[in-house]
Design an enzyme around this catalytic site. Structure first.
Site, PDB file in Angstrom:
ATOM      1  CB  CYS A 128     -21.112   8.490  25.482  1.00  0.00           C
ATOM      2  SG  CYS A 128     -20.130   7.808  24.430  1.00  0.00           S
ATOM      3  NE  ARG A 174     -27.135   9.143  26.964  1.00  0.00           N
ATOM      4  CZ  ARG A 174     -28.169   9.887  25.847  1.00  0.00           C
ATOM      5  NH1 ARG A 174     -29.078   9.865  26.081  1.00  0.00           N
ATOM      6  NH2 ARG A 174     -27.581  10.479  24.888  1.00  0.00           N
ATOM      7  CD1 TRP A 222     -22.497   1.049  23.542  1.00  0.00           C
ATOM      8  CD2 TRP A 222     -22.244   2.180  21.661  1.00  0.00           C
ATOM      9  NE1 TRP A 222     -22.826   0.118  22.350  1.00  0.00           N
ATOM     10  CE2 TRP A 222     -22.679   0.887  21.235  1.00  0.00           C
ATOM     11  CE3 TRP A 222     -21.956   3.152  20.618  1.00  0.00           C
ATOM     12  CZ2 TRP A 222     -22.981   0.587  20.014  1.00  0.00           C
ATOM     13  CZ3 TRP A 222     -22.443   2.814  19.417  1.00  0.00           C
ATOM     14  CH2 TRP A 222     -22.835   1.353  19.121  1.00  0.00           C
ATOM     15  CG  ASN A 226     -23.533  11.115  23.079  1.00  0.00           C
ATOM     16  OD1 ASN A 226     -23.255  10.248  22.495  1.00  0.00           O
ATOM     17  ND2 ASN A 226     -24.597  11.541  23.059  1.00  0.00           N
ATOM     18  N   GLY A 227     -21.055  11.351  20.384  1.00  0.00           N
ATOM     19  CA  GLY A 227     -21.211  11.420  19.149  1.00  0.00           C
ATOM     20  C   GLY A 227     -19.968  11.067  18.236  1.00  0.00           C
ATOM     21  CD  GLU A 249     -40.138  -5.186  19.366  1.00  0.00           C
ATOM     22  OE1 GLU A 249     -39.618  -4.795  20.497  1.00  0.00           O
ATOM     23  OE2 GLU A 249     -39.549  -4.800  18.137  1.00  0.00           O
ATOM     24  CE  LYS A 307     -37.874  -5.456  22.836  1.00  0.00           C
ATOM     25  NZ  LYS A 307     -37.438  -4.848  22.070  1.00  0.00           N
ATOM     26  CD  GLU A 367     -33.340  -5.146  21.175  1.00  0.00           C
ATOM     27  OE1 GLU A 367     -32.903  -4.124  21.146  1.00  0.00           O
ATOM     28  OE2 GLU A 367     -34.244  -5.622  21.473  1.00  0.00           O
ATOM     29  CG  HIS A 394     -42.004 -17.298  -1.676  1.00  0.00           C
ATOM     30  ND1 HIS A 394     -42.025 -17.289  -2.866  1.00  0.00           N
ATOM     31  CD2 HIS A 394     -43.317 -17.119  -0.931  1.00  0.00           C
ATOM     32  CE1 HIS A 394     -43.311 -17.306  -3.176  1.00  0.00           C
ATOM     33  NE2 HIS A 394     -43.976 -17.180  -2.325  1.00  0.00           N
ATOM     34  CE  LYS A 415     -34.611   2.881  26.413  1.00  0.00           C
ATOM     35  NZ  LYS A 415     -35.268   1.773  26.245  1.00  0.00           N
TER      36      LYS A 415
END
Length: 614
Positions: A2, A27, A74, A100-101, A487, A491, A494, A510, A609
């Site tokens: 947050c 955030r 968040w 935050n947490g 990556e 992306k 996301e 495989h 983030k």
């Protein structure tokens, strides 16, 4: 994950809080709220959803006052709603908290409070803190003494800020364990708090950073610091050299697109001053303190990282093993401390992190340090927790990165890991001077080469518009570009919410071949390097099963023509630098697919983030 902001001083607090929250919305954006204190009252305004919803409430109702706190959330405990938005207040509505947490033992703390008559109005873990504080303030304690009585009872990772009309004109901020950062900003006759630097840059560049188990007592005229045992402590005031203009979109539709186009500059800034032209040796500044004797004796390097940073770390493993001949492993930080890792004497642990506040990475670092490893961190944010607990620090110099999906910080990680591998190789004597000079010379061409890739954006946009309705994607890579495939898939997941998978080309037989059909776009990183023929064979496997191949190929490769349905061209470079160039078209592909689908590119759903909670 947050965002926290606070102000006390002569100005009206509310506009300053809202502006700070704008700079912190990356955030968290499930809900937001503010609390402003004036003349013995506390006005609290909250709204579900993005900050524009709170702005509408503020415009309609307003709240005058010169001391206040704000929060953008968040969600962890409790669904996103106005009821669960911060700030939370006590039964009398005179004390407020933002957090935050996670408070892991909130249920055990809540039960006796409810039995004692306290009324809870949310589903969050946070609210328990303000009711505990209410009990202490009733006993006549100051806000900071009440906080010091409450904070040791909270288990888990937490950063909090309190205000109360019982102790007006004061903010108490605290950091417990590895929750998101708490920063104090110093003004003239006014002072600030925030969870991240961009919220404060408009007002001040003089800041102090809370460490574990510390509180800040902030009034308009003074700031003091105490440990959780009550002892007074001194904190260094640092001057932050960042330009607040850098956080603006500068005409781009999204921060992410702006940050993709900032990558040539980020690469240049990462290289700047780190190569002695006279000797051809890599040099880092005084934040890297390991001597040559330590470097020559390193028996093993463990990289710890999460998400995008873990893909950079995988590239780092290739680089260090190839050039410096040090055995390396890459650990997912969230698993590291739970599997009883074995640290050998003289081992180096390298943490890779954009924010320096990722709780899992910090916990992995703590475990490694507890076992006696030396810690080196590659980090973007100056003053972050990771930078403060490390023995050695390499700052990325990528500049503020606002979009949740990392781009320019990722390429800065790759460049700095490349420099670090050469640095180790030179000091261990595993590379001759001519080869080292060649490698470094190639690195200085990167900004120009990335510019050339960015000029392919119109073609990549057209490609994205052709495939934006696909339900699945597969990304193939081999060698140093296997992490690039990972990556690229991340992306796309996301941003576009399309399922995507990155895999090593050699693993196709495989199991992955079972996925291939005419509706599956397969992005193959097919550059003319040491594994070119191998990845070409993988492309043939896909085409034989009616899959659609999108190849990322070199601009001088004629053999690729006719072997892929779509070709994205990038320049040739040193093989160990290929991941820097190869990832750029994948970033643009993900961006334009997501934008075409109408998604919120800068703030993807369910993500934030800086991951500051487990």
């Amino acid at each position: 994950m947050c965002g926290i902001v606070g102000y006390t001083g002569p100005r009206e607090a509310l506009p300053l809080l809202m502006n700070g929250l704008r700079r912190l919305e990356y955030r968290g954006y499930d809900s937001a709220g503010v609390a402003v204190q004036r003349d013995g009252t506390l006005e609290v305004l909250r709204a579900e959803g993005k900050l524009d919803n709170l702005a509408s409430v503020v415009s309609a109702k307003g709240a005058a006052g010169h001391t206040g706190i704000g929060h953008t959330r968040w969600a962890t405990h409790g669904r996103p709603s106005e009821q669960n938005a911060h700030p939370h207040v006590d039964c009398g509505g005179v004390t407020a908290v933002i957090h935050n947490g996670i408070i892991e033992n909130f249920e055990a703390l809540k039960a006796p409070l409810v039995a004692g008559g306290h009324r809870f109005s949310s589903e969050t873990d946070t609210e328990v803190a303000v009711h505990l504080l209410e009990e202490e303030l009733k006993a006549g304690r100051s806000l900071e003494d009440a906080a010091l009585a409450v904070l040791p009872r909270l288990e888990g990772a937490a950063a909090l800020a309190f205000i109360s009309v019982r102790d007006p004109g004061k903010i108490v901020a605290a950091r417990i364990s590895n929750a998101g950062g708490v920063i104090v900003g110093y003004g003239e006759g006014e002072n600030f708090i925030a969870s991240d630097i961009p919220a404060l840059l408009e007002h001040t560049r003089r800041m102090s950073f809370l460490d574990h188990g510390e509180i800040a007592v902030v009034t308009k005229d003074a700031v003091s610091f105490r440990a959780l045992d009550g002892k007074t402590i001194e904190k260094t005031v640092e001057t932050i050299a960042l330009d607040p203009i850098a956080a603006a979109k500068s005409g781009y539709k999204h921060f992410m697109l702006k940050e993709i186009h900032e990558q040539p500059r980020a690469i240049s800034d990462s290289l700047l001053g780190r190569v002695e032209r006279s000797t051809g040796r890599v040099v880092f500044d005084s934040n890297v303190r390991m001597d040559d004797a330590f470097v020559r004796a390193i028996p093993r390097i463990s990289f710890v990282a999460c998400g995008t940073a873990s893909h950079a770390a995988l590239v780092g493993k290739y680089l260090v093993e190839r050039l410096a001949r040090v055995p390396c492993d890459v650990e997912i930080a969230s698993e590291y401390r739970y599997r009883s890792p074995v640290i050998v004497p003289g081992q180096l642990v390298v943490a890779v992190t954009q924010s320096g506040e990722t709780v899992d990475t910090l916990a992995a670092m703590e475990e490694a340090k507890r076992q006696g490893a030396r810690l080196l961190t590659l980090v973007n944010v100056v003053g972050s927790q990771a930078s403060r607990v490390s023995d050695d620090v390499v700052f990325l110099h990528a500049g503020p990165e606002i979009s949740v999906a990392s781009t320019k910080a990722y390429v800065a990680m790759l460049v700095d890991l490349y420099l670090f591998a050469v640095y180790l190789a030179q000091r261990r004597g595993t590379i001759d001077p001519t080869r080292a000079r060649q490698l470094l010379a190639e690195a200085f061409h990167l900004p120009t080469l990335v510019d050339a890739v960015l000029r392919e954006e119109p073609k990549i946009r057209s490609l994205a518009y052709r495939y934006y309705q696909a339900r699945n994607f597969l990304f193939l890579g081999r060698g140093v570009n296997y992490p690039t495939a990972l990556e690229g898939a991340l992306k796309l997941k996301e941003l576009s919410y399309i399922h995507a998978e990155g895999t090593a080309g050699g693993e196709m037989k495989h199991g992955t071949n079972a996925l291939i059909d005419q509706e599956l776009p397969v992005v193959a990183i097919a550059l003319k390097d040491s594994v070119y023929k191998k990845i070409r064979s993988n492309m043939e496997e896909v085409r034989a099963r009616a899959g659609v191949v999108i190849a990322v190929a070199n601009d001088d490769d004629e053999e690729i023509v006719g072997r892929a349905e779509e070709i994205i061209r990038i320049p040739r470079t040193e093989e160990l630098l290929e991941p820097v160039l190869a990832v750029v078209p994948l970033q643009l592909l993900a961006y334009h697919i997501a934008d075409r689908r109408g998604n919120d590119v800068d703030q993807p759903r369910n993500l934030a983030k800086a991951v500051t909670v487990e």
